[in-house]
Scaffold this motif. Structure first.
Motif, mmCIF file in Angstrom:
data_model
loop_
_atom_site.group_PDB
_atom_site.id
_atom_site.type_symbol
_atom_site.label_atom_id
_atom_site.label_comp_id
_atom_site.label_asym_id
_atom_site.label_seq_id
_atom_site.Cartn_x
_atom_site.Cartn_y
_atom_site.Cartn_z
ATOM 1 N N PHE A 23 39.871 39.260 26.655
ATOM 2 C CA PHE A 23 40.305 40.634 26.389
ATOM 3 C C PHE A 23 40.032 40.997 24.928
ATOM 4 O O PHE A 23 40.412 40.285 24.006
ATOM 5 C CB PHE A 23 41.787 40.780 26.695
ATOM 6 C CG PHE A 23 42.263 42.195 26.716
ATOM 7 C CD1 PHE A 23 42.012 43.008 27.805
ATOM 8 C CD2 PHE A 23 42.953 42.727 25.634
ATOM 9 C CE1 PHE A 23 42.449 44.330 27.828
ATOM 10 C CE2 PHE A 23 43.388 44.029 25.646
ATOM 11 C CZ PHE A 23 43.136 44.833 26.747
ATOM 12 N N ALA A 69 37.985 53.067 29.718
ATOM 13 C CA ALA A 69 38.371 52.127 30.766
ATOM 14 C C ALA A 69 38.676 52.877 32.060
ATOM 15 O O ALA A 69 38.282 52.455 33.155
ATOM 16 C CB ALA A 69 39.575 51.301 30.324
ATOM 17 N N THR A 70 39.357 54.020 31.933
ATOM 18 C CA THR A 70 39.662 54.846 33.100
ATOM 19 C C THR A 70 38.386 55.418 33.709
ATOM 20 O O THR A 70 38.222 55.441 34.936
ATOM 21 C CB THR A 70 40.611 55.999 32.710
ATOM 22 O OG1 THR A 70 41.794 55.455 32.116
ATOM 23 C CG2 THR A 70 40.998 56.816 33.929
ATOM 24 N N SER A 88 35.465 54.181 33.682
ATOM 25 C CA SER A 88 34.676 53.146 34.355
ATOM 26 C C SER A 88 35.417 52.519 35.538
ATOM 27 O O SER A 88 34.896 51.612 36.186
ATOM 28 C CB SER A 88 34.298 52.054 33.350
ATOM 29 O OG SER A 88 35.457 51.416 32.831
ATOM 30 N N GLY A 89 36.639 52.991 35.799
ATOM 31 C CA GLY A 89 37.407 52.480 36.927
ATOM 32 C C GLY A 89 38.173 51.201 36.646
ATOM 33 O O GLY A 89 38.743 50.597 37.559
ATOM 34 N N ASP A 90 38.223 50.780 35.380
ATOM 35 C CA ASP A 90 38.943 49.555 35.010
ATOM 36 C C ASP A 90 40.406 49.918 34.725
ATOM 37 O O ASP A 90 40.833 49.968 33.570
ATOM 38 C CB ASP A 90 38.286 48.917 33.789
ATOM 39 C CG ASP A 90 38.871 47.552 33.458
ATOM 40 O OD1 ASP A 90 39.789 47.104 34.169
ATOM 41 O OD2 ASP A 90 38.412 46.942 32.468
ATOM 42 N N MET A 91 41.160 50.167 35.781
ATOM 43 C CA MET A 91 42.534 50.633 35.623
ATOM 44 C C MET A 91 43.448 49.564 35.025
ATOM 45 O O MET A 91 44.427 49.891 34.353
ATOM 46 C CB MET A 91 43.080 51.093 36.972
ATOM 47 C CG MET A 91 42.296 52.245 37.581
ATOM 48 S SD MET A 91 42.187 53.685 36.454
ATOM 49 C CE MET A 91 43.905 54.201 36.426
ATOM 50 N N ARG A 92 43.145 48.305 35.269
ATOM 51 C CA ARG A 92 43.975 47.228 34.707
ATOM 52 C C ARG A 92 43.940 47.283 33.179
ATOM 53 O O ARG A 92 44.990 47.241 32.522
ATOM 54 C CB ARG A 92 43.483 45.877 35.205
ATOM 55 C CG ARG A 92 44.243 44.694 34.592
ATOM 56 C CD ARG A 92 43.719 43.364 35.136
ATOM 57 N NE ARG A 92 44.359 42.242 34.471
ATOM 58 C CZ ARG A 92 43.947 41.721 33.314
ATOM 59 N NH1 ARG A 92 42.882 42.235 32.700
ATOM 60 N NH2 ARG A 92 44.583 40.693 32.771
ATOM 61 N N THR A 93 42.743 47.397 32.614
ATOM 62 C CA THR A 93 42.619 47.481 31.162
ATOM 63 C C THR A 93 43.266 48.751 30.632
ATOM 64 O O THR A 93 43.943 48.735 29.595
ATOM 65 C CB THR A 93 41.132 47.445 30.751
ATOM 66 O OG1 THR A 93 40.551 46.212 31.179
ATOM 67 C CG2 THR A 93 40.980 47.573 29.247
ATOM 68 N N ALA A 94 43.067 49.852 31.357
ATOM 69 C CA ALA A 94 43.669 51.119 30.927
ATOM 70 C C ALA A 94 45.195 51.014 30.885
ATOM 71 O O ALA A 94 45.832 51.474 29.936
ATOM 72 C CB ALA A 94 43.240 52.242 31.875
ATOM 73 N N TRP A 95 45.795 50.394 31.902
ATOM 74 C CA TRP A 95 47.247 50.231 31.945
ATOM 75 C C TRP A 95 47.743 49.355 30.795
ATOM 76 O O TRP A 95 48.811 49.609 30.223
ATOM 77 C CB TRP A 95 47.683 49.637 33.282
ATOM 78 C CG TRP A 95 47.956 50.655 34.333
ATOM 79 C CD1 TRP A 95 47.263 50.864 35.486
ATOM 80 C CD2 TRP A 95 49.019 51.614 34.325
ATOM 81 N NE1 TRP A 95 47.804 51.897 36.197
ATOM 82 C CE2 TRP A 95 48.887 52.379 35.520
ATOM 83 C CE3 TRP A 95 50.050 51.920 33.447
ATOM 84 C CZ2 TRP A 95 49.755 53.415 35.837
ATOM 85 C CZ3 TRP A 95 50.914 52.955 33.760
ATOM 86 C CH2 TRP A 95 50.768 53.688 34.940
#
Length: 219
Positions: free
Chosen positions: A2, A183-184, A186-193
């Motif tokens: 990360f 991040a949002t 690109s669909g990487d919701m885990r990183t965005a959260w």
């Protein structure tokens, strides 16, 4: 692994920007208090204007000023320097958007200073600089501290102006809001959260620390 660079970039930019606006905002507030009439209203409007303008508009004006062909950008280029799309641009954007919060808080706090204390200090021969540093600033400190806190949290959350003049360069200009947005996207919701949660935590701690200092001062 990360990437934590947006955290360090955001914290460094916010801390430096907060220090700059603390100095400039407090001095501007003191200056406006000494003005009268239309001039005071004009300066107050100019200092407050960034608070109501969209960040993208502020970013546009900064881009015009500091861009390659802008007046300040052209001046800097003569010395081989550039601000646009560098880490310094993130600080510049944070300063511009958070300055009005510091200015308004400082002005309100300075207006509440006991005028009798100021008058007594002047009567005893203290020059204006000493009156400001030793009388006005300590009495206004709780309000100024609130402005510092608001400026810090606003600097952390700056997005629009930063995107326009600093871009989204990973490890260089990518702040936490930038990391959340991309991040949002690109669909990487885990990183965005993760970044959203961290931003909320930092903002909560900042406001909580300000409340703690205010409560201790009142004791």
């Amino acid at each position: 692994m990360f990437d934590l660079s947006p955290l360090s970039i955001s914290l460094r930019a916010a801390c430096i920007a907060t220090f700059i606006v603390f100095v400039l905002g407090t001095l501007a507030a003191r200056l406006v208090l000494g003005l009268k009439g239309k001039l005071a209203s004009f300066v107050d409007t100019v200092c407050t204007l960034p608070l109501v303008l969209p960040p993208t508009v502020l970013g546009f004006f900064l881009l015009v000023l500091f861009g390659k062909h802008g007046p300040l950008g052209a001046l800097l280029s003569q010395f081989g320097q550039s601000i646009i799309f560098t880490w310094y641009a993130t600080v510049l954007a944070a300063v511009v958007v958070s300055f009005p919060l510091m200015y308004r808080s400082a002005r309100g706090a300075l207006e509440q200073v006991n005028s009798e204390h100021v008058w007594a200090a002047r009567t005893l021969g203290m020059h204006e600089g000493s009156v400001f540093l030793h009388i006005m600033l300590p009495e206004a400190w709780p309000g100024i501290m609130a402005g510092i806190t608001l400026s810090f949290t606003r600097s952390l959350g700056e997005f629009g102006a930063t995107l326009m003049i600093a871009g989204n360069i990973p490890g260089k200009t990518q702040t936490i809001p930038m990391a959340i947005y991309f991040a949002t996207s690109s669909g990487d919701m885990r990183t965005a959260w993760i970044w959203v949660g961290l931003m909320m935590l930092l903002s909560f701690l900042s406001l909580g620390f300000s409340s703690y200092l205010a409560a201790r001062r009142e004791q």
